[in-house]
Design an enzyme around this catalytic site. Structure first.
Site, PDB file in Angstrom:
ATOM      1  CB  CYS A 220      29.899  50.510  46.450  1.00 12.68           C
ATOM      2  SG  CYS A 220      28.974  52.051  47.316  1.00 12.68           S
ATOM      3  CB  SER A 221      33.877  46.672  46.318  1.00 14.58           C
ATOM      4  OG  SER A 221      33.074  46.460  47.382  1.00 14.58           O
TER       5      SER A 221
ATOM      6  CB  CYS B 260      36.751  41.690  52.939  1.00 16.33           C
ATOM      7  SG  CYS B 260      34.879  42.424  53.389  1.00 16.33           S
TER       8      CYS B 260
ATOM      9  CG  HIS C  46      34.864  42.908  47.633  1.00 13.89           C
ATOM     10  ND1 HIS C  46      36.155  41.905  48.043  1.00 13.89           N
ATOM     11  CD2 HIS C  46      34.754  43.559  48.865  1.00 13.89           C
ATOM     12  CE1 HIS C  46      36.285  42.023  49.447  1.00 13.89           C
ATOM     13  NE2 HIS C  46      35.460  43.107  49.694  1.00 13.89           N
TER      14      HIS C  46
ATOM     15  CB  ILE D 258      27.579  42.382  45.342  1.00 17.14           C
ATOM     16  CG1 ILE D 258      27.328  43.028  46.756  1.00 17.14           C
ATOM     17  CG2 ILE D 258      27.089  40.671  45.983  1.00 17.14           C
ATOM     18  CD1 ILE D 258      25.881  43.551  47.093  1.00 17.14           C
TER      19      ILE D 258
ATOM     20  CE  LYS E 170      33.131  50.634  42.131  1.00 15.97           C
ATOM     21  NZ  LYS E 170      32.135  50.956  41.125  1.00 15.97           N
TER      22      LYS E 170
HETATM   23  C1  LIG Z   1      26.576  49.759  46.183  1.00 18.28           C
HETATM   24  C2  LIG Z   1      25.428  48.583  46.196  1.00 18.28           C
HETATM   25  C3  LIG Z   1      24.550  49.007  47.835  1.00 18.28           C
HETATM   26  C4  LIG Z   1      24.415  48.696  45.094  1.00 18.28           C
HETATM   27  O1  LIG Z   1      23.570  47.664  45.339  1.00 18.28           O
HETATM   28  P1  LIG Z   1      21.869  47.837  44.489  1.00 18.28           P
HETATM   29  O2  LIG Z   1      21.577  49.315  44.813  1.00 18.28           O
HETATM   30  O3  LIG Z   1      21.173  46.757  45.233  1.00 18.28           O
HETATM   31  O4  LIG Z   1      22.226  47.729  42.925  1.00 18.28           O
HETATM   32  P2  LIG Z   1      21.552  46.751  41.920  1.00 18.28           P
HETATM   33  O5  LIG Z   1      22.351  45.292  42.157  1.00 18.28           O
HETATM   34  O6  LIG Z   1      20.167  46.864  42.187  1.00 18.28           O
HETATM   35  O7  LIG Z   1      22.329  47.277  40.717  1.00 18.28           O
HETATM   36  C5  LIG Z   1      21.683  48.401  40.174  1.00 18.28           C
HETATM   37  C6  LIG Z   1      22.549  48.681  39.050  1.00 18.28           C
HETATM   38  O8  LIG Z   1      23.911  49.225  39.567  1.00 18.28           O
HETATM   39  C7  LIG Z   1      24.961  48.777  39.286  1.00 18.28           C
HETATM   40  N1  LIG Z   1      25.710  48.413  40.279  1.00 18.28           N
HETATM   41  C8  LIG Z   1      25.470  47.489  41.539  1.00 18.28           C
HETATM   42  N2  LIG Z   1      26.560  47.678  42.610  1.00 18.28           N
HETATM   43  C9  LIG Z   1      27.348  48.671  41.678  1.00 18.28           C
HETATM   44  C10 LIG Z   1      28.532  49.085  42.150  1.00 18.28           C
HETATM   45  N3  LIG Z   1      29.146  48.711  43.365  1.00 18.28           N
HETATM   46  N4  LIG Z   1      29.155  49.986  41.321  1.00 18.28           N
HETATM   47  C11 LIG Z   1      28.839  50.235  40.165  1.00 18.28           C
HETATM   48  N5  LIG Z   1      27.519  49.779  39.455  1.00 18.28           N
HETATM   49  C12 LIG Z   1      26.941  48.892  40.330  1.00 18.28           C
HETATM   50  C13 LIG Z   1      24.412  47.156  38.630  1.00 18.28           C
HETATM   51  O9  LIG Z   1      25.102  46.569  37.848  1.00 18.28           O
HETATM   52  C14 LIG Z   1      22.926  47.621  37.878  1.00 18.28           C
HETATM   53  O10 LIG Z   1      23.239  48.117  36.756  1.00 18.28           O
HETATM   54  P3  LIG Z   1      21.970  48.183  35.735  1.00 18.28           P
HETATM   55  O11 LIG Z   1      20.998  48.548  36.211  1.00 18.28           O
HETATM   56  O12 LIG Z   1      22.863  48.823  34.450  1.00 18.28           O
HETATM   57  O13 LIG Z   1      21.858  46.713  35.556  1.00 18.28           O
HETATM   58  C15 LIG Z   1      26.051  47.224  46.330  1.00 18.28           C
HETATM   59  O14 LIG Z   1      26.953  46.979  45.238  1.00 18.28           O
HETATM   60  C16 LIG Z   1      26.938  47.191  47.714  1.00 18.28           C
HETATM   61  O15 LIG Z   1      26.585  46.924  48.698  1.00 18.28           O
HETATM   62  N6  LIG Z   1      28.226  47.224  47.388  1.00 18.28           N
HETATM   63  C17 LIG Z   1      29.185  47.063  48.407  1.00 18.28           C
HETATM   64  C18 LIG Z   1      29.547  45.817  48.961  1.00 18.28           C
HETATM   65  C19 LIG Z   1      30.226  45.467  50.297  1.00 18.28           C
HETATM   66  O16 LIG Z   1      29.947  46.264  51.041  1.00 18.28           O
HETATM   67  N7  LIG Z   1      31.439  44.818  50.208  1.00 18.28           N
HETATM   68  C20 LIG Z   1      32.355  44.662  51.339  1.00 18.28           C
HETATM   69  C21 LIG Z   1      33.136  45.891  51.616  1.00 18.28           C
HETATM   70  S1  LIG Z   1      33.856  45.782  53.321  1.00 18.28           S
END
Ligand SMILES: CC(C)(COP(=O)(O)OP(=O)(O)OC[C@H]1O[C@@H](n2cnc3c(N)ncnc32)[C@H](O)[C@@H]1OP(=O)(O)O)[C@@H](O)C(=O)NCCC(=O)NCCS
Length: 393
Positions: A214-215, A91, A340, A217, A336
């Protein structure tokens, strides 16, 4: 290298695609959007004639089944023939690409270089992305046992809570602040206000971190044009100078670190950057820090010297890091809310500094900002790159 604040390089143009979902576009096409903006902001540049090298941050070929991103991007943006190299530090890839571009200019080998980054992620499922991201953790002792990034940062959060009394509420305030900033950024992935109560009520991903800690995707790209300070006036009357640069590493595995509540890589990189710039943390007017999880932003406050060790929670409570505060952090919305797309994040932070220090940040403009700092990490912090920016007085 004690340069006493002398500019290392100058930014003469910058561009960023919107972050979010770019259905149907390849990473190279998204980079094209960023490059087109950067070139349009620097009309005196003849890219084919002037650009001598490119360094492109790109984390992984798994997302698009596309490696060799340096040459791929050079060709796509019309610079076939230019020396182009992909830089990888998870990252932190484009923070490292920025650092590499500085080496190229300072060495005297290249007068004008492009640094940037790109990632196309949203066409993959969350499970796939989680697995690809986890490749930036230690394979035999972390990945192999099923630990992914939310889990690693959750361990840092619980350690910080235990050592210093940090609370989930502190983390929720960081998320809410960054969503407030992102709501003012037309290029942010998620442009909506998220109150602290919504963060607190969201589902746990890895306790104590919840969805809104969480940030995102995202898909996106960013692009910065650098030149020697003495050539900057040829291209623009509003250069932004980079006056400090530090990059450092720590153990790849969290279990081997001296501390779980602090990142040694950030401390080393920022110390080098502050010394080079001859600047103290209290002289920084605004910062973009790597909030891949809210706890990472809180730890960055402490490691970068914006407050004492263990006082990140108090700094959040004081409101100092919100727009209008003493040191606004992540005015872009951060990872956030802005999003990201991992390879693009480091130079997207530099893009925000470029806008802020040339008074082009519109609704999120920090008044009288003169000195800015960016902090980009790779993985759970095995890499950190810190840069310090200054406008002409
Ligand atoms: C947090 C996380 C697991 C959520 O993924 P998910 O459960 O599959 O979520 P979905 O893609 O199914 O989205 C579900 C809902 O949450 C929202 N959402 C997804 N990720 C979000 C986040 N990080 N923050 C806020 N809202 C989020 C989506 O927009 C969606 O909203 P909607 O229902 O109104 O359309 C994923 O965003 C993630 O892995 N983030 C971290 C990424 C990471 O690790 N980056 C590198 C860091 S070192």
């Amino acid at each position: 290298m004690g340069l006493n604040g002398k500019p290392l390089v100058s930014i003469i143009g910058a561009g960023m695609s919107k972050f979010g979902k770019h259905d149907g576009l390849l990473g190279r096409e998204i980079f094209g959007l960023a490059a087109t903006e950067a070139f349009s902001r620097c009309p005196k540049l003849d890219p084919k004639q002037d650009v001598k090298a490119m360094f492109i941050g790109h984390m992984g070929e798994s997302y698009e089944h596309q490696g060799h991103m340096g040459a791929t991007i050079a060709d796509w943006i019309g610079l076939r023939g230019v020396a182009a190299t992909r830089v990888e530090a998870a990252c932190g890839s484009s923070g490292a690409a920025l650092r590499t571009g500085i080496y190229a200019v300072l060495s005297g080998l290249s007068d004008v270089v492009i640094v940037g980054g790109v990632e196309k992620m949203t066409h993959r499922t969350t499970a796939e992305v989680t697995e690809y991201l986890a490749m930036a953790a230690d394979y035999p002792f972390e990945q192999f046992h099923g630990i992914t990034f939310p889990g690693l940062f959750a361990m840092m959060a619980t350690a910080h809570m235990n050592a210093y009394g940090t609370t989930e509420q502190h983390l929720a305030k960081i998320a809410s602040k960054n969503h407030h900033h992102g709501a003012l950024n037309p290029k942010a992935h998620m442009q909506k206000e998220v109150p602290v109560e919504t963060v607190m009520g969201s589902k746990y991903v890895a306790w104590p971190l919840k969805l809104y800690d969480c940030s995102l995707i995202s898909d996106g790209a960013s692009c910065i044009i650098l030149t020697k300070p003495e050539l900057a006036a040829k291209y623009t009357d509003q250069p932004v100078h980079i006056v400090g640069s530090g990059q450092a590493t720590d153990a790849i595995g969290l279990y081997e670190r001296d501390s779980l509540t602090s990142l040694q890589s950030t401390k080393l990189a920022s110390k080098a950057a502050y010394e080079m710039a001859n600047i103290k943390p209290e002289q920084v007017n605004l910062a973009e820090v790597h909030d891949c999880f809210t706890i990472a932003e809180l730890i960055a406050y402490e490691d970068l010297g914006f407050c004492a060790l263990g006082e990140g929670g108090k700094l959040v409570d004081s409101g100092a890091t919100s727009l209008g505060g003493a040191i606004p952090v992540n005015t872009s919305g951060g990872l956030k809310s802005k999003g990201h797309p991992v390879g693009a994040t480091g130079t997207a932070q530099a893009y925000e500094m470029y806008l802020q220090l040339t008074d082009q940040a519109d609704k999120r403009q920090v008044k009288d900002a003169k000195v800015g700092l960016t902090h980009n990490i790779g993985g759970s912090g095995a890499t950190a790159a810190v840069h310090i920016y200054r406008r002409d007085q």
